[in-house]
Design an enzyme around this catalytic site. Structure first.
Site, PDB file in Angstrom:
ATOM      1  N   GLY A  10       1.390  -1.783  -0.352  1.00  0.00           N
ATOM      2  CA  GLY A  10      -0.162  -0.051  -0.003  1.00  0.00           C
ATOM      3  C   GLY A  10       1.229   1.317   0.349  1.00  0.00           C
ATOM      4  O   GLY A  10       1.710   1.292   0.388  1.00  0.00           O
ATOM      5  N   THR A  86      -6.881  -5.957   1.092  1.00  0.00           N
ATOM      6  CA  THR A  86      -6.068  -6.991   1.591  1.00  0.00           C
ATOM      7  C   THR A  86      -6.278  -8.252   1.703  1.00  0.00           C
ATOM      8  O   THR A  86      -5.158  -9.147   1.259  1.00  0.00           O
ATOM      9  CB  THR A  86      -6.404  -6.978   3.203  1.00  0.00           C
ATOM     10  OG1 THR A  86      -7.617  -6.489   3.934  1.00  0.00           O
ATOM     11  CG2 THR A  86      -5.430  -5.839   3.864  1.00  0.00           C
ATOM     12  N   GLY A 138     -11.391  -2.000  13.506  1.00  0.00           N
ATOM     13  CA  GLY A 138     -11.868  -2.923  13.733  1.00  0.00           C
ATOM     14  C   GLY A 138     -12.352  -3.579  14.906  1.00  0.00           C
ATOM     15  O   GLY A 138     -11.376  -3.956  15.831  1.00  0.00           O
ATOM     16  N   ASN A 163      -9.180  -5.038  16.180  1.00  0.00           N
ATOM     17  CA  ASN A 163      -8.061  -6.454  15.625  1.00  0.00           C
ATOM     18  C   ASN A 163      -6.735  -5.987  14.687  1.00  0.00           C
ATOM     19  O   ASN A 163      -6.895  -4.994  14.171  1.00  0.00           O
ATOM     20  CB  ASN A 163      -8.883  -7.049  14.037  1.00  0.00           C
ATOM     21  CG  ASN A 163      -8.418  -7.178  13.847  1.00  0.00           C
ATOM     22  OD1 ASN A 163      -7.126  -8.304  13.597  1.00  0.00           O
ATOM     23  ND2 ASN A 163      -8.596  -7.026  11.680  1.00  0.00           N
ATOM     24  N   HIS A 312      20.869  27.017   9.684  1.00  0.00           N
ATOM     25  CA  HIS A 312      21.391  28.116  10.816  1.00  0.00           C
ATOM     26  C   HIS A 312      19.969  29.050  11.208  1.00  0.00           C
ATOM     27  O   HIS A 312      19.133  29.331  10.886  1.00  0.00           O
ATOM     28  CB  HIS A 312      22.631  29.009  10.654  1.00  0.00           C
ATOM     29  CG  HIS A 312      22.323  29.538   9.191  1.00  0.00           C
ATOM     30  ND1 HIS A 312      23.130  29.736   7.909  1.00  0.00           N
ATOM     31  CD2 HIS A 312      21.529  30.489   8.527  1.00  0.00           C
ATOM     32  CE1 HIS A 312      23.260  29.673   6.537  1.00  0.00           C
ATOM     33  NE2 HIS A 312      22.099  29.861   7.185  1.00  0.00           N
TER      34      HIS A 312
END
Length: 401
Positions: A10, A86, A138, A163, A312
């Site tokens: 991803g 997924t 989840g 989850n 700086h």
């Protein structure tokens, strides 16, 4: 022998602009890509055979980790050609997995003891973690060690368990994946394939002692703070006379710490950097390779990526800055509201009282710029001298004064 499959395909859109030129799993935590921290934890649990599912920015993952020989392990790569969720990502490894395997989301940090506990649990199993904001994940309900429910991002969560994106499966999971249909957002969700297990009361939950998920840039900084406490001091560079070093500090090879500089650990300075003279590096700071932190500049609790210069008279606090940036002299990044309230970015509460800015790659500031708390500055922006920056700037924004 158990194989570990890590989903690393991803982009991480909520991490923009930091993922404009790198995948989310390659964002640095305590001087190393987050994926390397996860890999090391799994190795410590005894696994040596890995499959990385890659996609967006896959060349950076392949080039960094190679085939795993340098770590004494085996890494194979499978490409998820389209970002379709997924479930789709897991299906890409089906031809390569023929026995029990560990599945991990690549954008999290785990402890090896929890991984060991998972490996001792009969499959199928899922890691769960107690969260104080479960509505963002989840939500899991359990009866003993059996998972009885899983509901995504519930406005009224039924528990504080979530989850954690860590699973132990047998190859039968692929048959379950064949039955699912695209979700409302058009993706094949792995969690949909778990419903049969949940209905049959065969999915076990393993409670994790530690879990960190990086969904947004401020999550990245929070996890970074925790991991910096565990660094091992090492001084490989040149440290001139008059430098003060306190606490645990890592200094990479080829780096020069110039006279009058004050380094307060835990902090990390990469290779081939020039620090000082009279720079102040405060705790929680990790500076990448080939950076320059110049005279009278102060960096506190920040992540600064490779080839970025703060030459700086500048101040950077509680910020994440990409690679190839240059802060003009006198540039200041604010990190605290006057009312001491938590920082709100784009309507989202970061839950952080101190947070400066997220700055993408190749951003150039003129002299004496001011950046307000919670600013998001996109990649390749050009900020003119004496500018005030606040809110969100899209990529390639030009501010002229």
């Amino acid at each position: 022998m158990t194989v570990c499959v890590i989903l690393a395909a991803g982009e991480g859109k909520r991490m923009r602009p930091l993922t404009g030129s790198r995948p989310k799993v390659m964002l640095p935590l305590a001087g190393r890509p987050m994926l390397e921290h996860l890999l090391n934890a799994v190795m410590d649990a005894g696994i040596t055979d890995f499959i990385f599912v890659v996609g967006y920015g896959e060349a950076s993952v392949r080039n960094f980790f190679g085939d795993g020989t340098s770590k004494g392990i085996s890494i194979r790569y499978v490409t998820q050609k389209r970002q379709q969720g997924t479930g789709d990502a897991l299906m890409t490894v089906r031809p390569h997995v023929h026995s029990q395997f560990l599945l991990l989301n690549g954008d999290m940090v785990l402890h090896s003891d929890d991984i060991k506990a998972m490996l001792k649990t009969p499959a199928p199993a899922m890691g769960v973690f107690t969260s104080n904001h479960p509505q963002d994940y989840g939500v899991v309900t359990m009866d003993g060690d059996i998972i009885t429910g899983l509901e995504e991002k519930s406005l009224h969560p039924k528990s504080d368990l979530i989850n954690a994106g860590m699973y132990l499966f047998e190859p039968g999971i692929f048959e379950e994946l064949e039955t699912i249909r695209p979700s409302p957002r058009g993706e094949l969700e792995l969690t949909d394939a778990l419903m049969t297990y949940i209905q049959n009361k065969t999915l076990r939950g393993v409670r994790l002692s530690f879990w960190a998920d990086m969904g947004s840039p401020w999550d990245l900084l929070g996890v970074h703070e925790e991991m910096m406490r565990e660094i091992i001091p090492e001084h490989q560079g040149v440290i001139e006379e008059g430098v003060i070093i306190k606490g645990d500090v890592q200094i990479g090879s080829g780096t020069v710490i110039m006279s009058g500089s004050y380094l307060e650990g835990p902090c990390i300075i990469g290779a081939d950097c020039k620090i000082g003279p009279h720079a102040y590096i405060r705790p929680g700071t990790a500076i990448g390779n080939a950076c320059h932190i110049g005279h009278s500049s102060e960096i506190k609790n920040s992540i600064i990526m490779d080839k970025t210069n703060v030459p700086h008279f500048s101040y950077v606090g509680d910020s994440v800055i990409g690679s190839g940036c240059n802060l003009g002299a006198g540039t200041k990044i604010a990190n605290l509201r006057h009312d001491k309230g938590t920082i709100i970015i784009g309507g989202t509460d970061t839950r952080r009282r101190k947070f400066g800015a997220v700055i993408g790659d190749d951003v150039l500031f003129g002299i004496n710029c001011s950046v307000n708390v919670g600013s998001i500055i996109g990649n390749h922006c050009r900020i003119g001298p004496h500018s005030l920056v606040e809110g969100k700037l899209e990529d390639h924004t030009v501010i002229r004064r």
